[in-house]
Design an enzyme around this catalytic site. Structure first.
Site, PDB file in Angstrom:
ATOM      1  N   LYS A 105       0.854  -1.196   0.000  1.00  0.00           N
ATOM      2  CA  LYS A 105       0.000   0.000   0.000  1.00  0.00           C
ATOM      3  C   LYS A 105       0.889   1.245   0.000  1.00  0.00           C
ATOM      4  O   LYS A 105       1.743   1.417   0.881  1.00  0.00           O
ATOM      5  CB  LYS A 105      -0.893  -0.043   1.245  1.00  0.00           C
ATOM      6  CG  LYS A 105      -2.185   0.708   1.129  1.00  0.00           C
ATOM      7  CD  LYS A 105      -3.076   0.383   2.316  1.00  0.00           C
ATOM      8  CE  LYS A 105      -4.365   1.152   2.271  1.00  0.00           C
ATOM      9  NZ  LYS A 105      -5.134   0.952   3.503  1.00  0.00           N
TER      10      LYS A 105
HETATM   11  O1  G3P Z   1      -9.602   2.138   4.351  1.00  0.00           O
HETATM   12  C1  G3P Z   1      -9.318   3.423   4.797  1.00  0.00           C
HETATM   13  C2  G3P Z   1      -9.843   3.582   6.148  1.00  0.00           C
HETATM   14  O2  G3P Z   1      -9.113   2.851   7.085  1.00  0.00           O
HETATM   15  C3  G3P Z   1     -10.054   4.970   6.569  1.00  0.00           C
HETATM   16  O3  G3P Z   1     -11.273   4.927   7.187  1.00  0.00           O
HETATM   17  O4  G3P Z   1     -13.027   5.686   8.649  1.00  0.00           O
HETATM   18  O5  G3P Z   1     -10.632   6.342   9.098  1.00  0.00           O
HETATM   19  O6  G3P Z   1     -11.875   7.316   7.189  1.00  0.00           O
HETATM   20  P1  G3P Z   1     -11.727   6.138   8.078  1.00  0.00           P
END
Ligand code: G3P
Length: 236
Positions: A105
């Site tokens: 990643k």
């Molecule tokens: O896959 C990306 C994710 O981990 C981010 O999610 O909810 O932190 O925006 P969030």
């Protein structure tokens, strides 16, 4: 809108045959539960999710990725920490060597695009993360990223429709038959998943609670209760 040019092309391979479900966590119990649920296709992690599980130090991080790969027979995104080209190459090669299912990643930055191009030339699969615009997604595809990760929830957070971005990327990738898969990330609720499926995202990654939320419907619960009550009446 249906894309008839693509439907009639038996060789098109840029829209997945089915939507993949990834779980977005580094929590081994949740990964096991999702795996046992029977619908899991892979895992995404990031440094914040690793920190949330208290995983720190290079050796522990590496051991954790190996543990995840033992649970799930599917792609596991492992994120580099370096932000310079040489550092990303070094880290990414080490991560890719851990297991055949590891996808490196890489953040959407200039050196990240260079690193994705390099990994593409070496046959190492990549997931371009922190994507917030169609232009960024176009660059990731040009570099040959295996996956591109638009963060739809974080766009919603700033009053911008994250699903519009998925739609734009779908259109651009279809125009040129880019093989990069659209991995809808930062998924926050069940309708994000449903809407991503309607648009044609190849993959969604979300928390276990959101994936399990797809099960819920009060008429299912009421109907099952009625079936069991009727069965009990004639079988007691
Ligand atoms: O896959 C990306 C994710 O981990 C981010 O999610 O909810 O932190 O925006 P969030």
């Amino acid at each position: 809108m249906a894309n008839f040019a693509l439907e009639s092309n038996p060789f098109n391979n840029h829209i997945s045959d089915y939507m993949k479900f990834f779980i977005d966590t580094a929590n081994l119990d949740q990964i096991r539960e999702a795996q046992n649920f029977g619908i899991l296709d892979g895992v995404t992690t990031n440094p914040s999710l690793m920190a949330k599980e208290g995983i720190s130090g290079y050796d522990n991080v590496i051991a954790h990725y190996k543990a995840i790969c033992e649970i799930v027979d599917g792609d596991v995104s492992a994120e580099v920490i370096a932000t310079d080209y040489e550092g990303m190459i070094k880290e990414g090669e080490a991560l890719a060597a851990l297991h055949e299912n590891i996808v490196v990643k890489i953040p959407m930055i200039k050196d990240g695009i260079r690193a994705i191009s390099y990994f593409t030339s070496k046959g190492i699969r990549t997931n371009c993360t922190l994507v917030f615009s169609a232009g960024q997604a176009l660059l990731a595809a040009k570099a040959g990223a295996t996956y591109v990760s638009p963060f739809i929830g974080r766009l919603d957070d700033i009053s911008t429709d994250g699903l519009d971005l998925i739609e734009s990327i779908r259109e651009i990738y279809d125009n040129y038959e880019f093989s990069t898969e659209i991995l809808a990330a930062s998924v926050r609720h069940t309708m994000h998943i449903v809407n991503c499926a309607q648009i044609g995202a190849d993959v969604m990654t979300g928390p276990l609670s959101v994936i399990l939320g797809l099960l819920k419907h009060p008429l299912t619960d009421a109907g099952l209760a009625q079936f069991l009550a009727d069965h009990a009446k004639t079988n007691s």
